[in-house]
Write an enzyme that holds these catalytic residues in place. Sequence first.
Site, PDB file in Angstrom:
ATOM      1  N   ASN A 144       0.804  -1.222   0.000  1.00 17.19           N
ATOM      2  CA  ASN A 144       0.000   0.000   0.000  1.00 17.19           C
ATOM      3  C   ASN A 144       0.842   1.279   0.000  1.00 17.19           C
ATOM      4  OD1 ASN A 144       0.862  -0.220   2.623  1.00 17.19           O
ATOM      5  ND2 ASN A 144      -1.089   0.333   3.541  1.00 17.19           N
ATOM      6  N   CYS A 145       2.159   1.158  -0.112  1.00 13.00           N
ATOM      7  CA  CYS A 145       3.052   2.311  -0.187  1.00 13.00           C
ATOM      8  C   CYS A 145       2.975   2.905  -1.594  1.00 13.00           C
ATOM      9  CB  CYS A 145       4.486   1.862   0.125  1.00 13.00           C
ATOM     10  SG  CYS A 145       5.732   3.110  -0.200  1.00 13.00           S
ATOM     11  N   ASP A 146       2.738   4.210  -1.688  1.00 15.82           N
ATOM     12  CA  ASP A 146       2.599   4.866  -2.992  1.00 15.82           C
ATOM     13  C   ASP A 146       3.844   4.714  -3.868  1.00 15.82           C
ATOM     14  OD1 ASP A 146       0.020   5.666  -2.448  1.00 15.82           O
ATOM     15  OD2 ASP A 146       0.596   7.670  -1.775  1.00 15.82           O
TER      16      ASP A 146
END
Length: 118
Positions: free
Chosen positions: A9-11
């Site tokens: 979920n890290c951009d």
Amino acid sequence: MITLYGIKNCDTVKKARKWLENNGVEYRFHDFREDGMDSVPLESWLKSFGWENVLNRRSTSWRALTDEQKESMDNATALTLAAETPTLIKRPVTESGDETRFGFKEKEFSELLEKGTN
């Protein structure tokens, strides 16, 4: 084969994965949270690059550390803290052959891809 380490979920990890997929690059993704830290070469990264290059000092996880933890940081402390809180690690980490990179920059990914195909 490229291994991409990070958190799904890290951009920045999302950007790196999209770039790899858009460029037809096969890779294996290792999610620190879902896949665990047991097989992550964290100690090797710290030994080769130093905690200053492995840990993300702009992260929320870094800011949550005490001043004492930050001031006394060394590779051994970083190993313990990052194993417990993998969000301290600069993401993504990309390994290809004997190359390891921290973070995502399109130019560096292009260079890594060129090296891997030559």
